[in-house]
Design an enzyme around this catalytic site. Structure first.
Site, PDB file in Angstrom:
ATOM      1  N   CYS A 197      42.130  45.630  34.554  1.00 15.53           N
ATOM      2  CA  CYS A 197      41.719  47.026  34.747  1.00 15.53           C
ATOM      3  C   CYS A 197      42.859  47.857  35.327  1.00 15.53           C
ATOM      4  CB  CYS A 197      40.494  47.078  35.653  1.00 15.53           C
ATOM      5  SG  CYS A 197      39.894  48.759  35.901  1.00 15.53           S
ATOM      6  N   CYS A 201      41.712  50.480  37.902  1.00 16.06           N
ATOM      7  CA  CYS A 201      41.367  49.959  39.234  1.00 16.06           C
ATOM      8  C   CYS A 201      42.614  49.529  40.002  1.00 16.06           C
ATOM      9  CB  CYS A 201      40.448  48.748  39.124  1.00 16.06           C
ATOM     10  SG  CYS A 201      39.262  48.798  37.803  1.00 16.06           S
ATOM     11  N   ASP A 202      43.558  48.892  39.319  1.00 11.69           N
ATOM     12  CA  ASP A 202      44.640  48.212  40.039  1.00 11.69           C
ATOM     13  C   ASP A 202      46.029  48.811  39.855  1.00 11.69           C
ATOM     14  OD1 ASP A 202      42.764  46.412  40.930  1.00 11.69           O
ATOM     15  OD2 ASP A 202      43.053  45.052  39.237  1.00 11.69           O
TER      16      ASP A 202
END
Ligand code: NAP
Length: 318
Positions: free
Chosen positions: A135, A138-139
């Site tokens: 992701c 997200c990261d």
């Protein structure tokens, strides 16, 4: 849920599930959505969506929010944080067992979506959260000024690779062939991005490191040469596999597990429909998921009407 029997239970609250529930509810049947987390589905993790008709550019979470606001207007029941354990889709009354509850329904629409496919190479599981991520949204921010590699050649790999250049010093995109699968317009933007370097005809073999990812060992499939890439992050974007673990072979699936349906989204089991990324389909987009959901919702309504009609004629019990 006691002895209540819903007309229709929708498994999964992504675009397909929300659309299915909307159409079912507007068809005047008693419908509820069950989701493992909250509603929204995969688009919540998408950066920007440019091909949902009517929205030339919208962030994934924003589109999901609009979908949910829409279904909220119709008072559709939602059961969130319900992890499905097992199901009985074969009996006339279908049963869905979650960790907390047992749900029963006359029809079920499976819209459980798909999850990132795994590379299946050494180090992938060990370094998950320590340099391996599925992701970018997200990261990505953890990779500021780092070097990373994205695996894959489809829209997801190329788009997420471009997004990662906002943080990373350098992004390699490694693809197993010498031609990308991504849309031409997406390819053009990526080829123009100075931070991206493509590594074609190559497959990853092993992810190495100490506490965190340090290296990717890979092979050029044309020359068989084995090489190393010094990177701190690996983002596999090699497609999706369906969320179908709990079906236990009760409905017909293809060789990758995607559910086979007909044009009315009917599965091999009577009263069970499937929509969106979980089904075998040539295109997995938000717009196709929403379209599938509409067809599945209407099919569930029609099916219940037919059952009721046959019951009135004394052919079946309602
Ligand atoms: P995809 O289009 O199926 O592409 C998967 C890519 O991974 C292909 O290039 C494939 O190579 C490669 N691949 C597959 N298995 C592999 C393996 N074991 N090792 C190495 N490479 C492997 O999947 P996607 O890009 O995830 O997109 C899925 C759907 O979502 C598509 O319809 C796409 O348009 C849509 N979409 C996603 C996003 C997003 O997530 N940001 C954005 C827009 C659209 P080959 O080309 O050789 O098969």
């Amino acid at each position: 849920m006691g002895e209540k029997i819903f007309d229709c239970l929708v498994l999964g609250g992504g675009p397909a599930g929300m659309s299915a529930a909307l159409y079912a509810k507007r068809g005047n049947i008693d419908v509820a959505i069950i989701d493992i987390t909250t509603l929204g589905g995969q688009p919540v993790n998408y950066l920007e969506i440019e091909n949902y008709l009517g929205f030339p550019l919208i962030e994934g979470w924003e589109l999901s929010e609009k979908f949910e606001e829409h279904i909220n207007k119709f008072n559709i029941q939602k059961f969130t944080n319900e992890e499905i354990q097992n199901v009985d889709l074969v009996s006339d009354i279908k049963t869905i067992k979650t960790l907390n509850n047992t749900f029963r329904a006359k029809t079920v629409i499976v819209a459980t979506g798909a999850k990132a496919a795994k590379l299946g190479i050494k180090g992938e599981i060990e370094f998950r959260g320590k340099g391996v991520s599925y992701c970018a949204v997200c990261d990505g921010a953890f990779y500021r000024d780092k070097e990373i590699v994205v695996i894959g050649g489809g829209n997801a790999a190329v788009e997420e690779g471009m997004y990662l250049t906002k943080f990373a010093k350098k992004v390699y995109i490694m693809h197993r062939r010498n031609e990308l699968r991504a849309d031409k317009i997406v390819q053009k933007r990526a080829f123009e991005n100075k931070k991206i370097e493509f590594i074609f005809d190559s497959i990853p073999l092993e992810i190495n490191g100490g506490n965190k990812v340090e290296k990717l060992i890979y092979k050029n499939v044309k020359t068989d040469e084995i090489k190393e890439l010094n990177i701190q992050g690996v983002f596999p974007y090699i497609g999706f596999s369906p969320n179908v673990e709990f079906f236990n072979g009760q409905i017909v699936q293809d060789e990758k597990g995607f559910i086979r349906v007909d044009e009315n989204m009917r599965t091999s089991e009577v009263g069970v429909f499937a929509a969106g990324d979980v089904r075998k389909t040539p295109l997995r987009q938000v717009i196709t998921a929403v379209s599938d959901g509409a067809v599945a919702g209407m099919s569930a309504v029609k099916y219940l009407e037919e059952v009721e009609m046959l019951a009135k004629e004394g052919v079946l019990e309602a």
